[in-house]
Design an enzyme around this catalytic site. Sequence first.
Site, PDB file in Angstrom:
ATOM      1  N   ARG A   1     -59.444  15.948  12.474  1.00  0.00           N
ATOM      2  CA  ARG A   1     -59.704  15.437  11.133  1.00  0.00           C
ATOM      3  C   ARG A   1     -58.995  16.160  10.096  1.00  0.00           C
ATOM      4  NH1 ARG A   1     -63.986  16.319   7.327  1.00  0.00           N
ATOM      5  NH2 ARG A   1     -64.939  14.613   6.510  1.00  0.00           N
TER       6      ARG A   1
ATOM      7  N   SER B   1     -70.179  16.503   4.171  1.00  0.00           N
ATOM      8  CA  SER B   1     -68.818  16.107   4.364  1.00  0.00           C
ATOM      9  C   SER B   1     -68.411  16.769   5.770  1.00  0.00           C
ATOM     10  CB  SER B   1     -67.693  16.079   3.579  1.00  0.00           C
ATOM     11  OG  SER B   1     -66.682  15.474   3.797  1.00  0.00           O
TER      12      SER B   1
END
Length: 392
Positions: free
Chosen positions: A206, A181
């Site tokens: 993010r 991830s």
Amino acid sequence: MPVSFTTTTLPLILRTLPSSTMASSSLAIPSVSLKTLSFTSSDAFNNGIRGFALKNGNPSRVFMSLSVGSQTQAVVIDDTLFLDYKPTSAFLFPGQGAQAVGMGKEAHGVPAASELYKKANDILGYDLLELCTGGPKEKLDSTVISQPAIYVTSLAAVEVLRARDGGQQIIDSVDVTCGLSLGEYTALAFAGAFSFEDGLKLVKLRGEAMQEAADAAKSAMVSVIGLDSDKVQQLCDAANQEVDEADRVQIANYLCPGNYAVSGGVKGVEAVEAKAKSFKARMTVRLAVAGAFHTSFMEPAVSRLEAALAATEIRQPRIPVISNVDAQPHADPATIKKILARQVTSPVQWETTVKTLLTKGLKKSYELGPGKVIAGIFKRMDKKAEIENISA
């Protein structure tokens, strides 16, 4: 060291410019024939050639960006460049959840590692190393802090390794990299796809975007232990029959056989937890994350990521970087940008990634950064897998 190879012709594959541009310049599509190409990376930039790559070691397949006068031709990179990769040594980078108070302590004794934290402070606006080493845990665990913290600490671990005897030789031997991830950004930075600073700016945004998306809807994640992926899917289907569309769940993280993370609305996750025993799951573990990562719940974060990625210079990685979205390496920067934007809403294909690496003959792996989650996964999938942890 200069790179040199000889060939009769090096065909340049260039994007076609608009007809108006072509009409205004006889240099719109130059024909280039070279007898010998020899340059260092600095030479390349000074002379207008921004980068090159070989297709399966064949010097007749060279892709580059070429500046001719004031004209700059855009790179066209074969995105399948790395598909036939043969891994021998891998660097693996952890994702969110690996953070722990005390990480980063070893960076104090390695100037290059501590320098990364200093650079991070300027971008983040707070003392990251102090937070990593001293906490508090609640703050370090927050999405907006943990993602930059893991990114920086993982790259600091590379510098810790570089400083030890034989470390540089290990780094030079690495021919594939990937990350879980968030760790995909770390892997791309290590592979030279973007700078440390640009990667950290992306990771910062993010984390903020994912936190905002999580705040917009009540959602959660839970690990289901002891079932194969088909059984977990059946469990999700059963849970979804009892909740509204807004609370539906799905498999968000294919970690390894017997360990899959399910994401979705809080009511859907609660239904999964309630039904897990009836499906013969050994246990469920609610994950300490802000919300339903790697599902449509993160859709509000995508547009912010797309804008940030569009403004970021991304280059072809120097080694294969395996994507979480499709478990494949990509060479084309435009494709990498699209995949990184999709990653937050797409299930993580880590199980397939590990299986592929092992099947292709991977010999040695290194997990760089906090925690030992990745090493545990590798050992679960192959007890003979050789993996070493490098922390910072």
